[in-house]
Design a protein around this motif. Structure first.
Motif, PDB file in Angstrom:
ATOM      1  N   ILE A 189      54.434  23.311 -27.863  1.00 31.22           N
ATOM      2  CA  ILE A 189      53.041  23.410 -28.316  1.00 31.22           C
ATOM      3  C   ILE A 189      52.100  23.377 -27.120  1.00 31.22           C
ATOM      4  CG2 ILE A 189      51.237  22.173 -29.593  1.00 31.22           C
ATOM      5  CD1 ILE A 189      53.325  21.402 -31.652  1.00 31.22           C
TER       6      ILE A 189
ATOM      7  N   PHE B 216      51.996  26.751 -25.568  1.00 32.44           N
ATOM      8  CA  PHE B 216      51.225  27.630 -26.459  1.00 32.44           C
ATOM      9  C   PHE B 216      49.728  27.421 -26.254  1.00 32.44           C
ATOM     10  CE2 PHE B 216      49.104  27.835 -30.686  1.00 32.44           C
ATOM     11  CZ  PHE B 216      49.130  29.210 -30.849  1.00 32.44           C
ATOM     12  N   LEU B 217      49.307  26.139 -26.219  1.00 31.89           N
ATOM     13  CA  LEU B 217      47.884  25.846 -26.034  1.00 31.89           C
ATOM     14  C   LEU B 217      47.391  26.320 -24.673  1.00 31.89           C
ATOM     15  CD1 LEU B 217      47.523  22.311 -27.647  1.00 31.89           C
ATOM     16  CD2 LEU B 217      46.706  24.500 -28.519  1.00 31.89           C
TER      17      LEU B 217
ATOM     18  N   VAL C  58      46.756  30.111 -25.108  1.00 29.24           N
ATOM     19  CA  VAL C  58      45.639  30.564 -25.941  1.00 29.24           C
ATOM     20  C   VAL C  58      44.301  30.055 -25.422  1.00 29.24           C
ATOM     21  CG1 VAL C  58      46.973  30.935 -28.033  1.00 29.24           C
ATOM     22  CG2 VAL C  58      45.976  28.703 -27.619  1.00 29.24           C
ATOM     23  N   ALA C  59      44.316  28.923 -24.705  1.00 27.04           N
ATOM     24  CA  ALA C  59      43.037  28.387 -24.236  1.00 27.04           C
ATOM     25  C   ALA C  59      42.688  28.917 -22.846  1.00 27.04           C
ATOM     26  CB  ALA C  59      43.081  26.867 -24.223  1.00 27.04           C
ATOM     27  N   PHE C  60      43.542  29.810 -22.316  1.00 30.36           N
ATOM     28  CA  PHE C  60      43.353  30.293 -20.945  1.00 30.36           C
ATOM     29  C   PHE C  60      41.918  30.733 -20.628  1.00 30.36           C
ATOM     30  CE2 PHE C  60      43.318  33.906 -17.984  1.00 30.36           C
ATOM     31  CZ  PHE C  60      43.761  33.275 -16.832  1.00 30.36           C
ATOM     32  N   PRO C  61      41.296  31.609 -21.456  1.00 30.79           N
ATOM     33  CA  PRO C  61      39.944  32.064 -21.106  1.00 30.79           C
ATOM     34  C   PRO C  61      38.954  30.919 -20.989  1.00 30.79           C
ATOM     35  CG  PRO C  61      40.842  33.373 -22.883  1.00 30.79           C
ATOM     36  CD  PRO C  61      41.780  32.219 -22.697  1.00 30.79           C
ATOM     37  N   PHE C  62      39.116  29.899 -21.845  1.00 31.14           N
ATOM     38  CA  PHE C  62      38.138  28.807 -21.846  1.00 31.14           C
ATOM     39  C   PHE C  62      38.185  28.020 -20.541  1.00 31.14           C
ATOM     40  CE2 PHE C  62      38.907  29.644 -26.335  1.00 31.14           C
ATOM     41  CZ  PHE C  62      37.607  29.784 -26.782  1.00 31.14           C
TER      42      PHE C  62
ATOM     43  N   TYR D  37      39.831  28.750 -17.731  1.00 24.20           N
ATOM     44  CA  TYR D  37      39.751  29.585 -16.527  1.00 24.20           C
ATOM     45  C   TYR D  37      38.294  29.905 -16.195  1.00 24.20           C
ATOM     46  CZ  TYR D  37      41.018  33.244 -13.203  1.00 24.20           C
ATOM     47  OH  TYR D  37      41.173  34.001 -12.072  1.00 24.20           O
ATOM     48  N   THR D  38      37.494  30.182 -17.228  1.00 21.03           N
ATOM     49  CA  THR D  38      36.082  30.474 -17.010  1.00 21.03           C
ATOM     50  C   THR D  38      35.322  29.204 -16.644  1.00 21.03           C
ATOM     51  OG1 THR D  38      36.274  32.224 -18.628  1.00 21.03           O
ATOM     52  CG2 THR D  38      34.060  31.594 -18.011  1.00 21.03           C
TER      53      THR D  38
ATOM     54  N   LYS E 201      34.123  30.706 -11.046  1.00 20.88           N
ATOM     55  CA  LYS E 201      32.734  30.970 -10.686  1.00 20.88           C
ATOM     56  C   LYS E 201      31.897  31.180 -11.950  1.00 20.88           C
ATOM     57  CE  LYS E 201      34.293  34.040  -7.637  1.00 20.88           C
ATOM     58  NZ  LYS E 201      34.305  35.330  -6.965  1.00 20.88           N
TER      59      LYS E 201
END
Lengths: 132, 330
Positions: A11, A14-15, A18-22, A24-25, A29
């Protein structure tokens, strides 16, 4: 729960995906919205600030137009483009487009970098030299 | 026929709902902000719930589906991948299953030839399953460029490879075409092969139609009808930075695409699509066949009251002797 160690690791992975964009941003920068500039001397000198076609058409279709221009010039030897408003343009990236939009970094690159697009214009054309 | 028409109608209704919602009712905020957030939460929570639910189901015994020689005497060669007996072997078997769909590779076709049953290899399902899944994976990963500010180089490399042939502008993505082709094959397979059509349910057709519609709207947006792609990224980055906003003039087809994707995400944990997580938790795949080496005790065994023969004989020894029944202990 059985095998809870393995399931929690699964899990977690998995998290992480799926949470990569959050995250990473969040750690990267700050995101700057593109702001393409049309304040070049050539455009300032124009009486009616009008590109080859309407702004909307240029925004969504410029890549297709450049592609069509390339095919027309390089393959068919057809050098002139009659715009919707009847004006005739010399189909040339460097002499027509870049004459007005001489600010590649502040014009082309603004949106292209934002959208992570790398057009291959400059594989063949000579990239304009600009001061940073 | 109804099994096919109902899911088809459902997808068409979804398209109309999102079109009407944006074009007529002006519900951009609902379709661009509320539903995407809801879909993400439902997808993540739903997947975790499913996996924990599976984790709660006891699997006391080793039930791998094997198809090779199990570990036996040292001079009998074990088929370590088809009949794994250790953790490492099972792991290797799982890798082949997850990344290369090994069990589909064994797909057979059964036919009658002159009254005899004949089995033949049938690799088409495996081939198109691979094409479909990997295309979808690449398409999914490519979309990261809309969801991060500073796009990682890996994504650039992936895009460059995906548009390798440099056809047209915007460059044609190979996976966009192969994904559509894969979905079409998986659909045709269900309607052309009579046995498969017989067992196909609306829940089999719906994801195919949905994914097909997602692919088509995506292709339309990129190559034909066009949307303001910078505005699209403004919207998605607003979602990612938890600072949602609705830019003007994106174009309705984007909201259709987004709504279909949201539907897919919401539908995912509660349908057959959850095999994405399920493949890892299949007891018929992820267990080692070590029943002959280790004793697996059923955890919910009821404590059975046993009365062994030894005890029985001890209890009735005298009576048994009198009756002339032989006893083991004197």
């Amino acid at each position: 729960m059985y095998d809870s160690g393995k399931i929690i690791i699964g899990i977690g992975i998995f998290l992480l995906f799926v949470a990569f964009p959050f995250y990473y941003t969040a750690i990267g920068k700050p995101v700057v919205k593109p702001d393409p500039r049309i304040d070049t001397p050539a455009i300032q000198a124009m009486e009616k600030k009008q590109c080859v076609e309407s702004k909307n058409a240029m925004k969504t279709l410029h890549m297709q137009m450049l592609n069509d221009w390339r095919d027309a010039v390089v393959r068919d030897g057809q050098r002139f483009y009659v715009a919707t408003d009847g004006k005739t343009y010399n189909m040339s990236l460097q002499n027509t487009c870049m004459h007005c939009h001489s600010n590649k970094k502040k014009f082309c690159d603004e949106c292209h970098n934002y959208m992570a697009v790398k057009p291959y214009c400059w594989d063949c054309h000579i990239e304009p030299k600009e001061g940073a | 026929m109804m099994k096919m028409l109902v899911p088809l109608a459902a997808v068409i209704v979804l398209i109309i709902v999102s079109l009407a919602g944006v074009e007529a009712a002006g519900l951009e905020a609902v379709f661009g902000i509320v539903i995407p957030y809801l879909a993400f939460i439902i997808f993540v929570a739903g997947m975790i719930w499913r996996v924990i639910d599976w984790g709660k189901s006891p699997v006391p015994f080793r039930i791998p589906t094997t198809c090779g020689q199990q570990q036996s005497l040292p001079w009998i060669k074990q088929d370590k991948l088809e009949n794994p007996s250790t953790c490492t072997q099972t792991f290797a078997r799982m890798i082949l299953e997850v990344f290369f769909f090994r069990s589909l590779f064994r797909n057979l076709k059964t036919e009658l030839h002159d009254g005899k049953v004949v089995y033949g290899s049938d690799k088409w399902l495996w081939l198109f399953a691979i094409v479909f899944h990997y295309s979808f994976l690449v398409v999914f990963i490519r979309h990261i460029r809309f969801f991060v500010g500073d796009v990682p180089d890996v994504i650039h490399i992936l895009e460059a490879l995906d548009s390798f042939f440099q056809v047209g502008v915007p460059l044609v993505y190979i996976t966009g075409l192969t994904l559509t082709a894969g979905v079409l094959f998986l659909f045709l397979r269900r309607i052309v092969i009579p046995q498969v059509r017989y067992i196909s349910l609306p829940a089999d057709y719906f994801p195919l139609f949905l994914i097909f519609a997602i692919a088509i709207t995506g292709i339309l947006m990129r190559y034909f009808t066009k949307v303001d792609v910078v505005a699209v990224k403004n919207l998605t980055m607003g979602l990612v930075t938890l600072n949602p906003q609705i830019p003007q003039g994106i174009g309705s087809i984007f909201y259709v695409h987004l709504f279909l994707v949201c539907t897919l995400f919401i539908y995912f944990p509660f349908s057959k699509l959850v095999h994405m997580g399920g493949v890892f938790l299949s007891p018929t795949r992820n267990l080692a066949n070590n029943s002959r080496m280790e004793r697996h005790v059923n955890p919910w065994n009821y404590p059975v009251k046993v009365h062994s023969y030894e005890e029985y004989e001890h209890e009735f020894k005298d009576k048994m002797k009198k009756a002339g029944i032989p006893v083991e202990k004197e």
